[in-house]
Design a protein around this motif. Structure first.
Motif: not given
Length: 287
Positions: A208-224, A236-243
């Motif tokens: 994955v080379a594109a600028p990537t933001l992984i934005a995770w739901a803080g109250f995710d019951r399906i995919l904790p 993922i190279p240089n991915a940004e992770f955000r809750v």
């Protein structure tokens, strides 16, 4: 001109943004954010193949891995005349956004609680398969009662408690649609089989080379977060992770403003960095 049908929502002008919904869903999952995004971008929200109102899953094409679903989606985007775009996905749609990013189709990626990021060999895929199998059984049993039940805000909140925190915010007609959409999904058995066989993870995330933001739901019951996100942040190279605070797995109704801002801030920050050459039909330029 706007195009609105069961198979696709298209409207707006400007930078291309593609919205990808989750497993057993429909493009309607994005309804709360559409008006704000269409005011800025050319928005395409397809219903995935094998889902309610979407294209039939191609005959003879297997669905053993995320890459197989990616092949089908890529064909669909080609038919729609979409080349590279900013890919925004939720759950299974997030997995597919990452899959297409590996193929150079993404100018940027925003993945809201994407699937397929659990550790290989973990029990998560089996748990997720059990969840969806149970949900399908429940919907089949109560399908005739859904329109009556969804008139009450409290019932909507209870019915959608696993996918969002504020189901009461959904209108009764939308709640009925979201509840019954899974019954028309023809790829449920294939996806559950893939999960149980340990094949439903996203492979080769380092591509994955594109600028990537992984934005995770803080109250995710399906995919904790604790059990389903590690490979994304690590591989993922240089991915940004955000809750994202105070939202569930499908966050668009829980906090529409937050979801819109998350998408627009990321897209605006990466307008000048398309990763791949134009892949649109006949070599037409992508704006």
């Amino acid at each position: 001109m706007a195009e609105i049908s069961s198979s696709v929502y298209r409207a707006g002008e400007g930078e291309p943004v593609v919205l990808l919904h989750g497993f057993t869903g429909h493009w309607r999952h994005w309804k709360p954010v559409l008006a704000d995004l269409v005011a800025r971008y050319e928005v395409t929200a397809p219903t995935l193949s094998g889902h309610n109102g979407g294209p039939a899953y191609p005959s003879g094409m297997g669905l053993e891995k995320v890459a197989d679903a990616g092949d089908s989606l890529e064909r669909h985007l080609d038919e729609l005349g979409v080349g590279t775009a900013h890919l925004v996905g939720n759950s299974m749609g997030g997995s597919l956004a990452l899959e297409l990013a590996k193929r150079g189709r993404a100018r940027s990626v925003v993945a809201f609680s994407p699937g397929g990021g659990w550790e290989l060999g973990s029990p998560e895929p089996e748990r997720i398969a059990r969840f969806f199998a149970r949900q399908m059984r429940m919907v089949r049993v109560v399908r005739t009662q859904v329109p009556r039940v969804m008139r009450r805000p409290g019932a909507r909140k209870l019915a959608f408690r696993d996918i969002m925190r504020h189901g009461e915010l959904i209108s009764p007609p939308d709640a009925v649609d979201l509840s019954l959409d899974p019954l028309a999904c023809t790829v449920v058995t294939d996806v559950l089989t893939s999960l149980r066989a340990g094949r439903a993870h996203v492979e080769d995330l380092d591509q994955v080379a594109a600028p990537t933001l992984i934005a995770w739901a803080g109250f995710d019951r399906i995919l904790p977060i604790a059990t389903c996100s590690a490979r994304f942040t690590r591989e993922i190279p240089n991915a940004e992770f955000r809750v994202l605070p105070r939202v569930g797995h499908v966050p668009m109704w829980d906090d529409t403003r937050l979801v819109v801002k998350t998408i627009t801030d990321w897209v605006e920050a990466h307008l000048a960095t398309p990763i791949a050459a134009d892949l649109s039909p006949a070599g037409e330029a992508v704006s």
